[in-house]
Design a protein around this motif. Structure first.
Motif, PDB file in Angstrom:
ATOM      1  N   CYS A 162       0.861  -1.181   0.000  1.00  0.00           N
ATOM      2  CA  CYS A 162       0.000   0.000   0.000  1.00  0.00           C
ATOM      3  C   CYS A 162       0.899   1.235   0.000  1.00  0.00           C
ATOM      4  O   CYS A 162       1.992   1.226   0.569  1.00  0.00           O
ATOM      5  CB  CYS A 162      -0.958   0.021   1.190  1.00  0.00           C
ATOM      6  N   SER A 163       0.452   2.297  -0.667  1.00  0.00           N
ATOM      7  CA  SER A 163       1.235   3.529  -0.756  1.00  0.00           C
ATOM      8  C   SER A 163       0.297   4.724  -0.755  1.00  0.00           C
ATOM      9  O   SER A 163      -0.920   4.589  -0.839  1.00  0.00           O
ATOM     10  CB  SER A 163       2.101   3.531  -2.021  1.00  0.00           C
ATOM     11  N   GLU A 164       0.892   5.931  -0.703  1.00  0.00           N
ATOM     12  CA  GLU A 164       0.104   7.152  -0.673  1.00  0.00           C
ATOM     13  C   GLU A 164      -0.208   7.684  -2.076  1.00  0.00           C
ATOM     14  O   GLU A 164      -0.940   8.663  -2.202  1.00  0.00           O
ATOM     15  CB  GLU A 164       0.845   8.227   0.134  1.00  0.00           C
ATOM     16  N   GLU A 169      -2.798   2.905  -4.430  1.00  0.00           N
ATOM     17  CA  GLU A 169      -3.077   2.747  -3.001  1.00  0.00           C
ATOM     18  C   GLU A 169      -2.870   1.304  -2.550  1.00  0.00           C
ATOM     19  O   GLU A 169      -2.451   1.046  -1.418  1.00  0.00           O
ATOM     20  CB  GLU A 169      -4.509   3.174  -2.683  1.00  0.00           C
ATOM     21  N   LEU A 170      -3.187   0.363  -3.440  1.00  0.00           N
ATOM     22  CA  LEU A 170      -3.013  -1.052  -3.137  1.00  0.00           C
ATOM     23  C   LEU A 170      -2.625  -1.783  -4.414  1.00  0.00           C
ATOM     24  O   LEU A 170      -3.282  -1.634  -5.437  1.00  0.00           O
ATOM     25  CB  LEU A 170      -4.288  -1.647  -2.533  1.00  0.00           C
ATOM     26  N   GLN A 171      -1.537  -2.530  -4.346  1.00  0.00           N
ATOM     27  CA  GLN A 171      -1.078  -3.325  -5.480  1.00  0.00           C
ATOM     28  C   GLN A 171      -0.640  -4.701  -4.997  1.00  0.00           C
ATOM     29  O   GLN A 171      -0.087  -4.832  -3.908  1.00  0.00           O
ATOM     30  CB  GLN A 171       0.135  -2.672  -6.157  1.00  0.00           C
ATOM     31  N   LYS A 187      -5.510  -2.657  -7.985  1.00  0.00           N
ATOM     32  CA  LYS A 187      -6.501  -2.676  -6.917  1.00  0.00           C
ATOM     33  C   LYS A 187      -7.861  -3.122  -7.453  1.00  0.00           C
ATOM     34  O   LYS A 187      -8.161  -2.973  -8.646  1.00  0.00           O
ATOM     35  CB  LYS A 187      -6.599  -1.288  -6.284  1.00  0.00           C
ATOM     36  N   LYS A 195      -6.670   6.943   1.954  1.00  0.00           N
ATOM     37  CA  LYS A 195      -5.387   6.331   2.279  1.00  0.00           C
ATOM     38  C   LYS A 195      -5.564   4.946   2.879  1.00  0.00           C
ATOM     39  O   LYS A 195      -6.334   4.757   3.829  1.00  0.00           O
ATOM     40  CB  LYS A 195      -4.628   7.229   3.262  1.00  0.00           C
ATOM     41  N   ILE A 196      -4.858   3.969   2.325  1.00  0.00           N
ATOM     42  CA  ILE A 196      -4.799   2.633   2.901  1.00  0.00           C
ATOM     43  C   ILE A 196      -3.523   2.545   3.725  1.00  0.00           C
ATOM     44  O   ILE A 196      -2.420   2.723   3.202  1.00  0.00           O
ATOM     45  CB  ILE A 196      -4.829   1.552   1.803  1.00  0.00           C
ATOM     46  N   SER A 197      -3.676   2.298   5.004  1.00  0.00           N
ATOM     47  CA  SER A 197      -2.541   2.368   5.927  1.00  0.00           C
ATOM     48  C   SER A 197      -2.000   1.005   6.334  1.00  0.00           C
ATOM     49  O   SER A 197      -0.989   0.934   7.046  1.00  0.00           O
ATOM     50  CB  SER A 197      -2.943   3.146   7.186  1.00  0.00           C
ATOM     51  N   VAL A 199      -1.948  -3.525   5.180  1.00  0.00           N
ATOM     52  CA  VAL A 199      -2.379  -4.683   4.401  1.00  0.00           C
ATOM     53  C   VAL A 199      -1.861  -5.950   5.078  1.00  0.00           C
ATOM     54  O   VAL A 199      -0.762  -5.959   5.637  1.00  0.00           O
ATOM     55  CB  VAL A 199      -1.866  -4.624   2.943  1.00  0.00           C
ATOM     56  N   PHE A 210      -7.284  -5.064   4.676  1.00  0.00           N
ATOM     57  CA  PHE A 210      -6.710  -3.730   4.524  1.00  0.00           C
ATOM     58  C   PHE A 210      -7.406  -2.768   5.472  1.00  0.00           C
ATOM     59  O   PHE A 210      -8.539  -3.003   5.910  1.00  0.00           O
ATOM     60  CB  PHE A 210      -6.847  -3.237   3.069  1.00  0.00           C
TER      61      PHE A 210
END
Length: 421
Positions: A162-164, A169-171, A187, A195-197, A199, A210
């Motif tokens: 997950c990233s900003e 956001e999710l890969q 995703k 934002k996904i913080s 996983v 997530f």
């Protein structure tokens, strides 16, 4: 990249070898952030040590007096954001370290806001740990901007990130037989915005949990696979995300995959945290729901679950990261010991204070009878060090923790540890 070896043998306490370390694992790996003191979260003063760089450290167990089992190489990493900034593949004998933020120059001494002004991160460093005593940096690969967390699938075939960065956001990244990324799976359709913080990969290899930071929700994604190859072809939302507390932190599935545990940091509320048990609906026939919750200490950013799933140890940061002259500084961190029943009920069995600043990682050994805890710094004047602390875990009707007479000092900034089984 030039490898820098740090003479960590200088930092062992005198009593380290007066007692035998009890910890059942082939080794431990740790990452340390050299860019800032823990108190920089509050006042922005970095107190960087000139010449000291972010480090990846591998510790071969059992330790011997020759100190040859402890080695470090320079690897960019950051304590910013969550506690899942490193994953270890026992299948490929690799460690994946997330560059959440870039490294600072030695002449930078203060930032107005470390969360906003640290250099952007954007890659993962892959380290060969086949020989635990001699880690080797292999290569880097790009991620979305400011990657936050990483987890590796149980069979070592995929990484979830997950990233900003918007759109990333999710890969999910497919890995080749050598552990190198070869394909990106985007995703799922219908993933809520924001934002996904965090996983987490489910132990059965077919689901990903997530956390949505803004809406304070935890959700579930199902993987769909191609029949002949069993490769993931797409991701799909599974049910509606579930509201969890005031500030959900990094979660973990129990070893059997039956439950998902998530701490509520209650960040900014100046009160004790909680930890929740969630029952996910895996078959799509009902909603996800909360089963139980238990009180723990303040700022419970990390926890470990025993291999049999019966015991949980939570590391409570409290206010140890405040400047030392601040009136609300807490000079002791703490551990909370909890029992987890087969039906998902959590109960706190006791809290244990210890000397450590910003403990952000707890791991059980393979036996489940010992834990290791990462401490970012200590309340010492002069030279500053992070450390790995070790505790024995007593199970049974009246479980308890007992601190071992062993402390492994590393460079300041130790924030994430993993075991090598």
């Amino acid at each position: 990249m030039k490898k820098i070896f740090v003479p960590l043998f200088l930092f062992f306490s005198i009593t380290s070898f007066s007692q035998n370390l009890e910890f059942d694992a082939k080794g431990i790996v740790a990452i340390s952030d050299a860019d800032m003191a823990a108190s920089a979260f509050v006042n922005g003063k970095l107190f960087k040590e000139r010449g000291v760089k972010d480090a990846f450290t591998s510790i071969k167990l059992p330790l011997e007096k020759s100190y040859d089992e402890v080695k470090s190489v320079t690897v960019s990493n950051s304590v910013i954001n969550g506690t899942k900034t490193m994953a270890v593949s026992s299948i490929h004998h690799l460690a994946y370290v997330v560059d959440t933020r870039g490294m600072l120059a030695d002449n930078v001494t203060e930032l107005k806001n470390v969360n906003e002004e640290l250099p952007a991160g954007g890659f993962i460093t892959v380290i060969d740990i086949a020989d635990i005593a001699h880690p080797k940096i292999l290569y880097k690969f790009p991620t979305g901007q400011n990657p936050i967390g990483i987890d590796i699938s149980p069979k070592g075939e995929y990484i979830v990130l997950c990233s900003e960065e918007e759109g990333k956001e999710l890969q999910v990244l497919e890995l080749d037989p050598n552990g190198k990324p070869i394909r990106i799976i985007s995703k799922p359709h219908g993933l809520p915005s924001g934002k996904i913080s965090d996983v987490s990969w489910h132990p059965n290899d077919n689901y990903i949990a997530f956390t949505l930071e803004d809406s304070k929700e935890v959700g579930l994604i199902k993987t769909h696979r191609d029949g002949p190859t069993n490769k993931i072809i797409r991701l799909e939302m599974q049910g509606k995300p579930l509201k969890v507390g005031a500030f959900p932190g990094n979660g973990q599935f129990t070893p059997d995959g039956k439950f998902y545990l998530v701490p509520d940091l209650k960040r900014g509320l100046s009160e004790d945290g909680e930890i929740f048990t969630i029952k996910f609906n895996l078959d799509g026939n009902s909603e996800h729901f909360l089963i139980s919750k238990a009180k723990v200490g303040e700022n419970p950013e990390s926890f470990g679950i025993s291999p049999d799933g019966s015991t949980v140890v939570v590391a409570n940061i409290r206010k140890t990261f405040y400047p030392w002259d601040n009136a609300i500084l807490t000079r002791k961190a703490s551990l909370s010991l909890l029992k987890l029943t087969p039906d998902g009920n959590l109960s706190n069995q006791g809290d244990y204070e210890f000397d450590g600043i910003l403990p952000k990682s707890v791991v059980f050994d393979t036996s489940g009878n010992n834990i290791a805890v990462a401490a970012y710094d200590h309340f010492n004047y002069g030279k500053h060090f992070g450390s790995i602390e070790f505790w024995k875990v007593k199970h049974g009707n009246k479980p308890s923790l007992q601190k071992q007479d062993f402390r492994l000092f590393l460079s300041r900034g130790c924030h994430t540890i993993r075991i090598i089984k």
